[in-house]
Write a protein that holds these residues in place. Sequence first.
Motif, mmCIF file in Angstrom:
data_model
loop_
_atom_site.group_PDB
_atom_site.id
_atom_site.type_symbol
_atom_site.label_atom_id
_atom_site.label_comp_id
_atom_site.label_asym_id
_atom_site.label_seq_id
_atom_site.Cartn_x
_atom_site.Cartn_y
_atom_site.Cartn_z
ATOM 1 N N ARG A 1 32.819 30.491 31.831
ATOM 2 C CA ARG A 1 32.703 30.241 33.270
ATOM 3 C C ARG A 1 33.904 29.479 33.818
ATOM 4 N NH1 ARG A 1 27.003 30.961 33.623
ATOM 5 N NH2 ARG A 1 26.675 32.734 32.240
ATOM 6 N N LYS A 2 34.248 29.795 35.053
ATOM 7 C CA LYS A 2 35.332 29.117 35.763
ATOM 8 C C LYS A 2 34.904 28.902 37.214
ATOM 9 C CE LYS A 2 38.443 29.097 32.449
ATOM 10 N NZ LYS A 2 38.996 27.822 31.904
ATOM 11 N N LEU B 1 40.020 35.598 55.182
ATOM 12 C CA LEU B 1 39.443 35.071 53.968
ATOM 13 C C LEU B 1 40.458 34.158 53.298
ATOM 14 C CD1 LEU B 1 37.750 38.308 52.592
ATOM 15 C CD2 LEU B 1 36.716 36.511 53.957
ATOM 16 N N GLY B 2 40.023 33.430 52.276
ATOM 17 C CA GLY B 2 40.920 32.486 51.632
ATOM 18 C C GLY B 2 41.867 33.153 50.638
ATOM 19 N N TRP B 3 43.006 32.527 50.421
ATOM 20 C CA TRP B 3 43.929 32.936 49.362
ATOM 21 C C TRP B 3 43.413 32.393 48.026
ATOM 22 C CZ3 TRP B 3 45.898 31.738 54.176
ATOM 23 C CH2 TRP B 3 46.866 32.593 54.722
ATOM 24 N N PHE B 4 43.380 33.221 47.017
ATOM 25 C CA PHE B 4 43.040 32.751 45.672
ATOM 26 C C PHE B 4 44.263 32.087 45.066
ATOM 27 C CE2 PHE B 4 43.419 33.757 41.095
ATOM 28 C CZ PHE B 4 42.415 32.924 40.623
ATOM 29 N N VAL B 5 44.088 30.849 44.557
ATOM 30 C CA VAL B 5 45.234 30.122 44.000
ATOM 31 C C VAL B 5 45.007 29.664 42.561
ATOM 32 C CG1 VAL B 5 46.145 29.333 46.224
ATOM 33 C CG2 VAL B 5 44.407 27.950 45.048
ATOM 34 N N GLY B 6 43.891 30.025 41.940
ATOM 35 C CA GLY B 6 43.701 29.661 40.540
ATOM 36 C C GLY B 6 42.280 29.224 40.228
ATOM 37 N N TYR B 7 42.115 28.701 39.005
ATOM 38 C CA TYR B 7 40.788 28.319 38.512
ATOM 39 C C TYR B 7 40.730 26.841 38.129
ATOM 40 C CZ TYR B 7 40.222 33.371 37.753
ATOM 41 O OH TYR B 7 40.150 34.737 37.906
ATOM 42 N N LEU B 8 39.529 26.295 38.225
ATOM 43 C CA LEU B 8 39.205 24.991 37.662
ATOM 44 C C LEU B 8 38.086 25.185 36.644
ATOM 45 C CD1 LEU B 8 39.099 22.890 40.953
ATOM 46 C CD2 LEU B 8 40.840 22.702 39.165
ATOM 47 N N GLU C 1 49.104 23.273 41.057
ATOM 48 C CA GLU C 1 49.287 23.847 39.724
ATOM 49 C C GLU C 1 47.912 24.035 39.100
ATOM 50 O OE1 GLU C 1 51.889 21.478 37.370
ATOM 51 O OE2 GLU C 1 53.578 21.600 38.761
ATOM 52 N N LEU C 2 47.475 25.281 39.033
ATOM 53 C CA LEU C 2 46.140 25.588 38.525
ATOM 54 C C LEU C 2 46.202 26.684 37.473
ATOM 55 C CD1 LEU C 2 44.128 25.701 41.884
ATOM 56 C CD2 LEU C 2 44.111 23.862 40.205
ATOM 57 N N GLU C 3 45.239 26.665 36.592
ATOM 58 C CA GLU C 3 45.115 27.727 35.599
ATOM 59 C C GLU C 3 44.896 29.066 36.302
ATOM 60 O OE1 GLU C 3 41.821 29.323 32.366
ATOM 61 O OE2 GLU C 3 41.686 27.267 33.121
ATOM 62 N N GLY C 4 45.567 30.087 35.821
ATOM 63 C CA GLY C 4 45.375 31.430 36.375
ATOM 64 C C GLY C 4 45.976 31.628 37.743
ATOM 65 N N MET C 5 46.866 30.738 38.188
ATOM 66 C CA MET C 5 47.463 30.867 39.512
ATOM 67 C C MET C 5 48.366 32.099 39.557
ATOM 68 S SD MET C 5 49.211 27.872 41.796
ATOM 69 C CE MET C 5 50.843 27.842 41.086
ATOM 70 N N PRO C 6 48.195 32.970 40.544
ATOM 71 C CA PRO C 6 49.047 34.159 40.628
ATOM 72 C C PRO C 6 50.510 33.767 40.803
ATOM 73 C CG PRO C 6 47.180 34.307 42.127
ATOM 74 C CD PRO C 6 47.224 32.899 41.631
ATOM 75 N N PRO C 7 51.438 34.620 40.375
ATOM 76 C CA PRO C 7 52.867 34.340 40.618
ATOM 77 C C PRO C 7 53.122 34.145 42.108
ATOM 78 C CG PRO C 7 52.599 36.217 39.138
ATOM 79 C CD PRO C 7 51.239 35.883 39.646
ATOM 80 N N LEU C 8 53.956 33.174 42.451
ATOM 81 C CA LEU C 8 54.187 32.853 43.860
ATOM 82 C C LEU C 8 54.671 34.057 44.646
ATOM 83 C CD1 LEU C 8 55.822 29.302 43.707
ATOM 84 C CD2 LEU C 8 53.490 29.898 44.277
ATOM 85 N N ALA C 9 55.544 34.846 44.048
ATOM 86 C CA ALA C 9 56.094 35.994 44.765
ATOM 87 C C ALA C 9 55.007 36.998 45.120
ATOM 88 C CB ALA C 9 57.170 36.669 43.925
ATOM 89 N N LYS C 10 53.952 37.059 44.294
ATOM 90 C CA LYS C 10 52.872 38.014 44.532
ATOM 91 C C LYS C 10 51.883 37.508 45.569
ATOM 92 C CE LYS C 10 49.547 40.868 42.016
ATOM 93 N NZ LYS C 10 48.903 41.144 40.719
ATOM 94 N N MET C 11 51.784 36.177 45.718
ATOM 95 C CA MET C 11 50.814 35.608 46.649
ATOM 96 C C MET C 11 51.047 36.074 48.078
ATOM 97 S SD MET C 11 50.064 31.674 45.690
ATOM 98 C CE MET C 11 49.252 31.177 44.183
ATOM 99 N N GLY C 12 52.307 36.254 48.445
ATOM 100 C CA GLY C 12 52.618 36.618 49.817
ATOM 101 C C GLY C 12 52.480 38.091 50.121
ATOM 102 N N ASP C 13 52.139 38.901 49.117
ATOM 103 C CA ASP C 13 52.044 40.343 49.331
ATOM 104 C C ASP C 13 50.872 40.726 50.223
ATOM 105 O OD1 ASP C 13 54.233 40.697 47.771
ATOM 106 O OD2 ASP C 13 53.151 41.321 45.974
ATOM 107 N N GLU C 14 49.813 39.954 50.149
ATOM 108 C CA GLU C 14 48.573 40.330 50.835
ATOM 109 C C GLU C 14 48.012 39.153 51.615
ATOM 110 O OE1 GLU C 14 45.218 42.593 52.018
ATOM 111 O OE2 GLU C 14 47.190 43.117 51.283
ATOM 112 N N VAL C 15 48.008 39.279 52.939
ATOM 113 C CA VAL C 15 47.365 38.269 53.778
ATOM 114 C C VAL C 15 45.875 38.568 53.790
ATOM 115 C CG1 VAL C 15 47.214 37.274 56.085
ATOM 116 C CG2 VAL C 15 49.427 38.008 55.183
#
Length: 405
Positions: free
Chosen positions: A296-297, A314-321, A369-383
Amino acid sequence: MAAPPNLPPPDELLKRANEILEELEKGPWPSHVRELRKTRYPLHIYGVGLVARKTPWGPGAVKVEFVNTGVLSRWSRPWVPNGGEETHFRIFHTPGKFWKTDFVRQITKISRELGVGLIEIVGQTGAFVLNLTKDKAEEMVDALRSIGTDVGGSGDAIRALNACVGPALCEFALYDTLKWYAEFHKDKRVNDAIATPNFPYKFKIKFSGCPMDCARANRADLGLIGVWEGAPEVDQELLRRKIEAGEVDPKELAARCPSGAITWDGKELKIDGAKCKKSMECIRRAFPAIKPGRKRKVAVVIGGGVKGRFGPKLGWFVGYLDPEDHQKAIDLAFKLIEPWDKEAQPKYRLGDYIMQVGIENFVKKAGIELEGMPPLAKMGDEVPYAVLSKEERESYLKLVEAIKT
């Protein structure tokens, strides 16, 4: 707000409003109008709004001594006959909205003696709202504090936290939303930010135990949603019995999977964990033969909101805790707030500010800085708009370019 066109004269308007209210009281089912008549709420104003098909309320302000946030006031529009006002407090909630019987008795007594006899607990924001009369406002604040709650969660502050019922009642909960809610409230920084407006705009924090998102965390400035790694677990024998009993159609499960992760060969159902988008469609239909994975995450999404300068998103996914990382989540909330609070224009939600500076720049500014954070360059591909897909937006942009040329 100007008066709606073609409104009847005041006497006729009130008559038609009362007719609509009476119609809403008919039938064997519970009626909100019937219940409101038991209170001192200005029901005729609500009725006039139904006739006009426009809100009869305008914003107002009420100052209550020693209270910085949580007080909301509305005044009727000039075109409403026999107008009036409505004032209410937003009050600190308990995790999952579980109340002790003694608290219910105390809050009901306060509402009847010092308010208008109306309590709202199922609104869109998940807030606990207590309607009041202005002349008793300060007395009501003292009464609320004496029973262990307080006023807060309105204005340009952290709004009242919202959590689903989590493991208390739901078999789908993947982390303890109630514990996280309580831990956030224990932190002095969170309570101070709820009680005192200091930010460019409101900031909402929501906790959903699973991707079904009953707390609507994907529409919060900081949303925390229970998920799992990989594919859901499949009990093939139990699933086979459900199929034989006609309870589950495996072909339908495969067809309804939004990512095409499910395959059925006539004997065994397989789920590709690399493709699984955690929609829980298959789990809802075949539980407990199909369950969430055991690792679980808590997924972190940021910048969601229904209203804002750039529209709903909707929110941007930035990683897991990890499910025990509530302290890290609290610290993360204030990492998000810091650059937004310093730089955002007034009435810009966190998501609006992110749209302005770019998700990559924001992540760097906030030091996320989070586990599973998408690459920064990819984050901006999809609003992450709630209303238009990337393909639809591109189609509209092409149309605009064609018109321009």
